[in-house]
Design a protein around this motif. Structure first.
Motif, PDB file in Angstrom:
ATOM      1  N   ASP A 120       1.042  31.806  54.115  1.00 47.76           N
ATOM      2  CA  ASP A 120       1.988  31.379  55.150  1.00 47.76           C
ATOM      3  C   ASP A 120       1.632  31.948  56.523  1.00 47.76           C
ATOM      4  O   ASP A 120       2.416  31.840  57.458  1.00 47.76           O
ATOM      5  CB  ASP A 120       3.415  31.778  54.772  1.00 47.76           C
ATOM      6  N   ARG A 121       0.461  32.531  56.662  1.00 49.02           N
ATOM      7  CA  ARG A 121       0.057  33.156  57.925  1.00 49.02           C
ATOM      8  C   ARG A 121      -0.932  32.260  58.665  1.00 49.02           C
ATOM      9  O   ARG A 121      -1.887  31.761  58.098  1.00 49.02           O
ATOM     10  CB  ARG A 121      -0.560  34.530  57.672  1.00 49.02           C
ATOM     11  N   ARG A 122      -0.682  32.080  59.972  1.00 49.22           N
ATOM     12  CA  ARG A 122      -1.484  31.176  60.775  1.00 49.22           C
ATOM     13  C   ARG A 122      -2.198  31.921  61.900  1.00 49.22           C
ATOM     14  O   ARG A 122      -1.714  32.930  62.402  1.00 49.22           O
ATOM     15  CB  ARG A 122      -0.593  30.083  61.365  1.00 49.22           C
ATOM     16  N   ILE A 123      -3.325  31.363  62.287  1.00 44.49           N
ATOM     17  CA  ILE A 123      -4.119  31.842  63.414  1.00 44.49           C
ATOM     18  C   ILE A 123      -4.335  30.635  64.312  1.00 44.49           C
ATOM     19  O   ILE A 123      -4.742  29.570  63.844  1.00 44.49           O
ATOM     20  CB  ILE A 123      -5.485  32.378  62.948  1.00 44.49           C
ATOM     21  N   LEU A 124      -4.056  30.798  65.580  1.00 42.30           N
ATOM     22  CA  LEU A 124      -4.207  29.717  66.543  1.00 42.30           C
ATOM     23  C   LEU A 124      -4.974  30.270  67.728  1.00 42.30           C
ATOM     24  O   LEU A 124      -4.690  31.382  68.194  1.00 42.30           O
ATOM     25  CB  LEU A 124      -2.817  29.219  66.957  1.00 42.30           C
ATOM     26  N   ASN A 134       0.761  34.796  62.443  1.00 42.57           N
ATOM     27  CA  ASN A 134       1.997  34.058  62.716  1.00 42.57           C
ATOM     28  C   ASN A 134       2.495  33.425  61.428  1.00 42.57           C
ATOM     29  O   ASN A 134       1.704  32.938  60.624  1.00 42.57           O
ATOM     30  CB  ASN A 134       1.714  32.969  63.756  1.00 42.57           C
ATOM     31  N   SER A 135       3.799  33.434  61.218  1.00 39.48           N
ATOM     32  CA  SER A 135       4.380  32.727  60.070  1.00 39.48           C
ATOM     33  C   SER A 135       5.730  32.168  60.497  1.00 39.48           C
ATOM     34  O   SER A 135       6.252  32.519  61.562  1.00 39.48           O
ATOM     35  CB  SER A 135       4.543  33.674  58.876  1.00 39.48           C
ATOM     36  N   PRO A 136       6.312  31.322  59.666  1.00 38.40           N
ATOM     37  CA  PRO A 136       7.645  30.817  59.996  1.00 38.40           C
ATOM     38  C   PRO A 136       8.697  31.929  60.086  1.00 38.40           C
ATOM     39  O   PRO A 136       9.743  31.729  60.677  1.00 38.40           O
ATOM     40  CB  PRO A 136       7.954  29.865  58.838  1.00 38.40           C
ATOM     41  N   LEU A 137       8.407  33.082  59.514  1.00 35.82           N
ATOM     42  CA  LEU A 137       9.386  34.177  59.505  1.00 35.82           C
ATOM     43  C   LEU A 137       9.177  35.210  60.609  1.00 35.82           C
ATOM     44  O   LEU A 137      10.058  36.012  60.867  1.00 35.82           O
ATOM     45  CB  LEU A 137       9.377  34.868  58.136  1.00 35.82           C
ATOM     46  N   HIS A 138       8.000  35.234  61.239  1.00 35.70           N
ATOM     47  CA  HIS A 138       7.782  36.133  62.375  1.00 35.70           C
ATOM     48  C   HIS A 138       6.677  35.578  63.271  1.00 35.70           C
ATOM     49  O   HIS A 138       5.792  34.871  62.808  1.00 35.70           O
ATOM     50  CB  HIS A 138       7.478  37.568  61.919  1.00 35.70           C
ATOM     51  N   TYR A 139       6.759  35.909  64.560  1.00 35.48           N
ATOM     52  CA  TYR A 139       5.866  35.301  65.538  1.00 35.48           C
ATOM     53  C   TYR A 139       4.418  35.762  65.401  1.00 35.48           C
ATOM     54  O   TYR A 139       3.504  35.001  65.628  1.00 35.48           O
ATOM     55  CB  TYR A 139       6.369  35.578  66.966  1.00 35.48           C
ATOM     56  N   GLY A 140       4.175  36.991  65.036  1.00 35.31           N
ATOM     57  CA  GLY A 140       2.809  37.497  64.967  1.00 35.31           C
ATOM     58  C   GLY A 140       2.431  38.223  66.246  1.00 35.31           C
ATOM     59  O   GLY A 140       3.288  38.715  66.980  1.00 35.31           O
ATOM     60  N   ARG A 141       1.126  38.264  66.529  1.00 35.30           N
ATOM     61  CA  ARG A 141       0.613  38.973  67.703  1.00 35.30           C
ATOM     62  C   ARG A 141      -0.138  37.999  68.602  1.00 35.30           C
ATOM     63  O   ARG A 141      -1.015  37.276  68.137  1.00 35.30           O
ATOM     64  CB  ARG A 141      -0.323  40.097  67.267  1.00 35.30           C
ATOM     65  N   LEU A 142       0.204  38.025  69.885  1.00 36.64           N
ATOM     66  CA  LEU A 142      -0.452  37.167  70.871  1.00 36.64           C
ATOM     67  C   LEU A 142      -1.350  38.027  71.748  1.00 36.64           C
ATOM     68  O   LEU A 142      -0.931  39.085  72.223  1.00 36.64           O
ATOM     69  CB  LEU A 142       0.588  36.446  71.730  1.00 36.64           C
ATOM     70  N   TYR A 143      -2.580  37.549  71.960  1.00 39.22           N
ATOM     71  CA  TYR A 143      -3.548  38.277  72.774  1.00 39.22           C
ATOM     72  C   TYR A 143      -4.048  37.404  73.911  1.00 39.22           C
ATOM     73  O   TYR A 143      -4.280  36.207  73.732  1.00 39.22           O
ATOM     74  CB  TYR A 143      -4.765  38.701  71.938  1.00 39.22           C
ATOM     75  N   ASP A 144      -4.248  38.038  75.067  1.00 39.52           N
ATOM     76  CA  ASP A 144      -4.975  37.430  76.171  1.00 39.52           C
ATOM     77  C   ASP A 144      -6.412  37.919  76.001  1.00 39.52           C
ATOM     78  O   ASP A 144      -6.704  39.105  76.170  1.00 39.52           O
ATOM     79  CB  ASP A 144      -4.399  37.871  77.518  1.00 39.52           C
ATOM     80  N   THR A 167       2.154  40.112  73.269  1.00 38.14           N
ATOM     81  CA  THR A 167       3.229  39.536  72.458  1.00 38.14           C
ATOM     82  C   THR A 167       4.594  39.681  73.112  1.00 38.14           C
ATOM     83  O   THR A 167       5.386  38.737  73.131  1.00 38.14           O
ATOM     84  CB  THR A 167       3.256  40.202  71.068  1.00 38.14           C
ATOM     85  N   ASN A 168       4.881  40.836  73.664  1.00 42.31           N
ATOM     86  CA  ASN A 168       6.210  41.102  74.221  1.00 42.31           C
ATOM     87  C   ASN A 168       6.283  40.925  75.734  1.00 42.31           C
ATOM     88  O   ASN A 168       7.301  41.247  76.338  1.00 42.31           O
ATOM     89  CB  ASN A 168       6.647  42.519  73.840  1.00 42.31           C
ATOM     90  N   SER A 169       5.249  40.392  76.317  1.00 48.88           N
ATOM     91  CA  SER A 169       5.222  40.189  77.769  1.00 48.88           C
ATOM     92  C   SER A 169       6.080  38.988  78.162  1.00 48.88           C
ATOM     93  O   SER A 169       6.143  37.989  77.445  1.00 48.88           O
ATOM     94  CB  SER A 169       3.787  39.963  78.235  1.00 48.88           C
ATOM     95  N   ASP A 170       6.724  39.083  79.318  1.00 49.70           N
ATOM     96  CA  ASP A 170       7.448  37.927  79.842  1.00 49.70           C
ATOM     97  C   ASP A 170       6.786  37.403  81.118  1.00 49.70           C
ATOM     98  O   ASP A 170       7.401  36.688  81.895  1.00 49.70           O
ATOM     99  CB  ASP A 170       8.933  38.239  80.056  1.00 49.70           C
ATOM    100  N   ASP A 171       5.510  37.737  81.302  1.00 49.96           N
ATOM    101  CA  ASP A 171       4.719  37.201  82.400  1.00 49.96           C
ATOM    102  C   ASP A 171       4.700  35.672  82.286  1.00 49.96           C
ATOM    103  O   ASP A 171       4.601  35.123  81.185  1.00 49.96           O
ATOM    104  CB  ASP A 171       3.285  37.757  82.309  1.00 49.96           C
ATOM    105  N   PRO A 172       4.821  34.949  83.401  1.00 50.41           N
ATOM    106  CA  PRO A 172       4.866  33.480  83.341  1.00 50.41           C
ATOM    107  C   PRO A 172       3.654  32.846  82.645  1.00 50.41           C
ATOM    108  O   PRO A 172       3.815  31.867  81.912  1.00 50.41           O
ATOM    109  CB  PRO A 172       4.939  33.064  84.813  1.00 50.41           C
ATOM    110  N   GLU A 173       2.453  33.401  82.853  1.00 49.59           N
ATOM    111  CA  GLU A 173       1.277  32.853  82.176  1.00 49.59           C
ATOM    112  C   GLU A 173       1.372  33.031  80.664  1.00 49.59           C
ATOM    113  O   GLU A 173       1.003  32.145  79.896  1.00 49.59           O
ATOM    114  CB  GLU A 173      -0.006  33.541  82.661  1.00 49.59           C
ATOM    115  N   VAL A 174       1.865  34.172  80.235  1.00 53.00           N
ATOM    116  CA  VAL A 174       2.035  34.440  78.807  1.00 53.00           C
ATOM    117  C   VAL A 174       3.091  33.496  78.237  1.00 53.00           C
ATOM    118  O   VAL A 174       2.907  32.914  77.168  1.00 53.00           O
ATOM    119  CB  VAL A 174       2.413  35.916  78.558  1.00 53.00           C
ATOM    120  N   GLN A 175       4.196  33.315  78.947  1.00 57.38           N
ATOM    121  CA  GLN A 175       5.248  32.418  78.472  1.00 57.38           C
ATOM    122  C   GLN A 175       4.733  30.992  78.355  1.00 57.38           C
ATOM    123  O   GLN A 175       5.059  30.279  77.405  1.00 57.38           O
ATOM    124  CB  GLN A 175       6.475  32.483  79.390  1.00 57.38           C
TER     125      GLN A 175
END
Length: 186
Positions: free
Chosen positions: A114-118, A128-138, A152-160
């Motif tokens: 159930d884990r995805r990589i995009l 990433n899975s339907p139960l948690h977002y996972g980790r996002l990297y720039d 992952t926890n950034s609210d920078d407009p580019e990240v969003q």
């Protein structure tokens, strides 16, 4: 590698060099270095395409591709239509391989259970899975796992904007919901 070298040598000895395409790739990451993990290292493998009469020589490139592209590419080269009654996730790489295009595709996808990589050229979402977002990297323009910045926890407009794009893609790339022992949940 040695066996592929022997194969190519035999193709040349048989006079079939100008009628042959060889696609060399793996099916998952390297053992001990991500294999079986829902990470880029668990999914990243090389893809080498050799066909002197068909493939533009480019050397190593950082374009995106995944194994789902093999069928559409071979069908395109063989002038065979893709099945209309089956979903095909891949795209033909023929325009890129022949030099008609300088790019391949905008994103690639892989999953394990159930884990995805995009991945796009710049952004990477792991685990990433339907139960948690996972980790996002720039990732910038890196492809080697170094100098990636977790956002992952950034609210920078580019990240969003990247999160919004990935969320749109993930809606069409479902994964099963599994509980802690790997059983499907209701």
């Amino acid at each position: 590698d040695k066996l592929i070298g022997k194969l190519v040598e035999e193709v040349e000895n048989a006079g079939l060099r100008e009628k042959t395409i060889v696609i060399f790739t793996g099916d998952n990451g390297t053992g001990g270095q991500g294999k079986g993990q829902p990470t880029e290292l668990g999914a990243r493998v090389p893809m080498i395409v050799w066909g002197p009469a068909y493939v533009k020589t480019r050397g190593s490139v950082m374009e995106l591709t995944d194994l789902s592209d093999v069928l559409p590419t071979l069908c395109d080269w063989a002038n065979i239509p893709l099945p209309k009654d089956k979903p095909i996730d891949g795209v033909s790489l023929v325009p890129f391989l022949t030099g008609a295009s300088e790019t391949t595709r905008n994103w690639i996808f892989s999953f394990i259970a159930d884990r995805r990589i995009l991945r796009t050229k710049r952004w990477l979402l792991e685990d990433n899975s339907p139960l948690h977002y996972g980790r996002l990297y720039d990732c910038g323009d890196n492809r080697d796992g170094t100098r990636y910045k977790e956002v992952t926890n950034s609210d920078d407009p580019e990240v969003q904007e990247a999160k919004d794009y990935f969320n749109q893609l993930l809606e069409k790339l479902p994964a099963p919901k599994l509980d802690h022992d790997g059983s499907p949940t209701e």
